[in-house]
Design a protein around this motif. Structure first.
Motif, mmCIF file in Angstrom:
data_model
loop_
_atom_site.group_PDB
_atom_site.id
_atom_site.type_symbol
_atom_site.label_atom_id
_atom_site.label_comp_id
_atom_site.label_asym_id
_atom_site.label_seq_id
_atom_site.Cartn_x
_atom_site.Cartn_y
_atom_site.Cartn_z
ATOM 1 N N MET A 50 35.332 26.741 26.309
ATOM 2 C CA MET A 50 35.372 28.029 25.862
ATOM 3 C C MET A 50 35.353 29.099 27.057
ATOM 4 O O MET A 50 34.586 28.949 28.034
ATOM 5 N N LEU A 51 36.339 29.733 27.087
ATOM 6 C CA LEU A 51 36.578 30.833 28.390
ATOM 7 C C LEU A 51 35.747 32.057 27.800
ATOM 8 O O LEU A 51 36.012 32.701 27.039
ATOM 9 N N VAL A 52 35.091 32.572 28.941
ATOM 10 C CA VAL A 52 34.426 33.704 28.809
ATOM 11 C C VAL A 52 34.477 34.494 30.054
ATOM 12 O O VAL A 52 34.802 34.178 31.074
ATOM 13 N N TYR A 53 34.667 35.844 29.515
ATOM 14 C CA TYR A 53 34.925 36.934 30.744
ATOM 15 C C TYR A 53 33.922 38.130 30.781
ATOM 16 O O TYR A 53 33.194 38.283 29.667
ATOM 17 N N ASP A 54 33.781 38.959 31.601
ATOM 18 C CA ASP A 54 33.038 40.278 31.631
ATOM 19 C C ASP A 54 33.786 41.153 31.359
ATOM 20 O O ASP A 54 34.748 41.760 31.909
ATOM 21 N N ALA A 55 33.561 41.879 30.220
ATOM 22 C CA ALA A 55 34.336 42.754 29.472
ATOM 23 C C ALA A 55 34.150 44.136 30.177
ATOM 24 O O ALA A 55 34.855 45.097 30.027
ATOM 25 N N THR A 56 33.286 44.109 31.361
ATOM 26 C CA THR A 56 33.123 45.561 32.168
ATOM 27 C C THR A 56 34.126 45.129 33.499
ATOM 28 O O THR A 56 33.857 46.203 34.345
ATOM 29 N N ASN A 57 34.782 43.936 33.725
ATOM 30 C CA ASN A 57 35.518 43.699 34.870
ATOM 31 C C ASN A 57 37.016 43.240 34.610
ATOM 32 O O ASN A 57 37.045 42.097 34.077
ATOM 33 N N GLN A 58 37.689 44.350 34.621
ATOM 34 C CA GLN A 58 39.134 43.770 34.297
ATOM 35 C C GLN A 58 39.735 42.709 34.860
ATOM 36 O O GLN A 58 40.445 41.944 34.590
ATOM 37 N N GLU A 59 39.425 42.487 36.276
ATOM 38 C CA GLU A 59 39.743 41.121 36.939
ATOM 39 C C GLU A 59 39.153 39.790 36.468
ATOM 40 O O GLU A 59 40.011 38.849 36.304
ATOM 41 N N PHE A 61 38.937 39.457 33.291
ATOM 42 C CA PHE A 61 39.843 39.180 32.220
ATOM 43 C C PHE A 61 40.912 38.632 32.599
ATOM 44 O O PHE A 61 41.605 37.690 32.122
ATOM 45 N N ARG A 62 41.774 39.301 33.603
ATOM 46 C CA ARG A 62 42.991 38.914 34.120
ATOM 47 C C ARG A 62 42.919 37.440 34.736
ATOM 48 O O ARG A 62 43.865 36.580 34.504
ATOM 49 N N LEU A 63 41.734 36.815 35.384
ATOM 50 C CA LEU A 63 41.588 35.625 35.524
ATOM 51 C C LEU A 63 41.561 34.384 34.547
ATOM 52 O O LEU A 63 41.668 33.194 34.940
ATOM 53 N N LEU A 64 41.522 35.182 33.489
ATOM 54 C CA LEU A 64 41.424 33.989 32.420
ATOM 55 C C LEU A 64 42.943 33.086 32.352
ATOM 56 O O LEU A 64 42.664 31.919 31.931
ATOM 57 N N GLN A 65 43.689 33.648 32.480
ATOM 58 C CA GLN A 65 45.093 32.969 32.584
ATOM 59 C C GLN A 65 44.974 32.020 33.550
ATOM 60 O O GLN A 65 45.435 30.800 33.121
ATOM 61 N N ASP A 66 44.500 32.156 35.016
ATOM 62 C CA ASP A 66 44.518 30.956 35.786
ATOM 63 C C ASP A 66 43.582 29.924 35.233
ATOM 64 O O ASP A 66 43.808 28.842 35.413
#
Length: 75
Positions: A50-59, A61-66
């Protein structure tokens, strides 16, 4: 915010002819590059990720692809 690595084990009873207990091993590695080798080693053994990102940090979200590309490469 996770600092380092955090591990949790959750046991859940299930109704199935084959199994009576489901074990969820959850490992939060925080996505930091210093843990990338550990993360990739764990991905080889994982059934699901499960990939999770910080909704307040656009970077973040971008790093999810990596991270997704790394997961696809390891599995």
């Amino acid at each position: 915010m996770t600092q380092g690595c955090e591990y949790t084990l959750k046991e859940m009873p299930i109704e199935s002819k084959s199994y009576t207990l489901c074990e969820l091993h959850m490992i939060d590695i925080a996505g930091q590059n210093i843990f990338k080798d550990i993360t990739l080693d764990l991905l080889c053994k994982a059934n699901q990720v499960m990939l999770v990102y910080d909704a307040t940090n656009q970077e973040s979200f971008r790093l999810l692809q990596d991270w997704y590309a790394s997961i696809k490469q390891e599995n």
